[in-house]
Design an enzyme around this catalytic site. Sequence first.
Site, PDB file in Angstrom:
ATOM      1  N   TYR A  53      10.844   9.259  17.733  1.00 49.80           N
ATOM      2  CA  TYR A  53       9.929   8.550  16.520  1.00 49.80           C
ATOM      3  C   TYR A  53       9.978   7.466  17.540  1.00 49.80           C
ATOM      4  CZ  TYR A  53       8.339   6.479  13.143  1.00 49.80           C
ATOM      5  OH  TYR A  53       7.403   5.809  11.975  1.00 49.80           O
ATOM      6  N   GLY A  76      -1.324   9.062   1.901  1.00 51.06           N
ATOM      7  CA  GLY A  76       0.263   7.507   2.646  1.00 51.06           C
ATOM      8  C   GLY A  76      -0.694   6.476   2.739  1.00 51.06           C
TER       9      GLY A  76
END
Length: 255
Positions: A160, A23
């Site tokens: 998060y 990624g």
Amino acid sequence: MSEILDLFRLDGRVAVVTGASSGLGAGFARALAEAGADIVLAARRADRLEVVAKSVRETGRRALTVATDVSSPEQCTAMAEAATAEFGRVDILINNAGFGTAVPALREQPDEFRRVLDINLNGAYWAAQACARVMKPGSSIVNIASVLGLVKSYAPQAAYSASKAGLIGLTRDLSQQWSGRRGIRVNAIAPGYFASEMTDEIPRDQLMTFITNTTPLGRLGEQRELDAAVVFLAGPGASYITGTTLAVDGGMSGH
């Protein structure tokens, strides 16, 4: 080469990239290598690091892979020691390791919440500590935060969002402690929505509706747009920038 372009070169420098097995992290590693840096690739998925190392070496730069779980202070110390043993120095740290969950707050389990913070926030701190101990003046730390540290989330992502807001706060504090005294600049990047393993989990039609309604540029970001910000903050062109968070989000945080 013109003097202005030299400000974006990283020749002779050594960059550590955490979360480098795939990624965005793999992209950062290749971009830093293209700018001239040798790369230390750190991630839990050691088998996948070799694929990234090959792409780094194809640019003509050297690469070292180090299996690292950033939630372990001891493994972060070992990572920094391996980097100095191989290359003799660490000039740049890209604190990219992280992951997210999307769990409604009333159903999120304590261990789930703690795990996100342990990697995204605590892990960035342990990696920064370990590298700062061996960094010389003129070095740079770039923390990969998130636009969700600045604005509300698309999904229920308390852990998060909290971890990334905390990382922005950590950036300010480490900059205050290390920039003047140790000559280590500390900045953060707050990416918006990019094609990644995380966004792949969101149904594309729902994601694009959200992006269209919240982002002035009306599209997902592209890896190279984020790479450019990382290379800039890591290098001499940003020598008078520290303690800041650069939003690379298509305008979402200002919308």
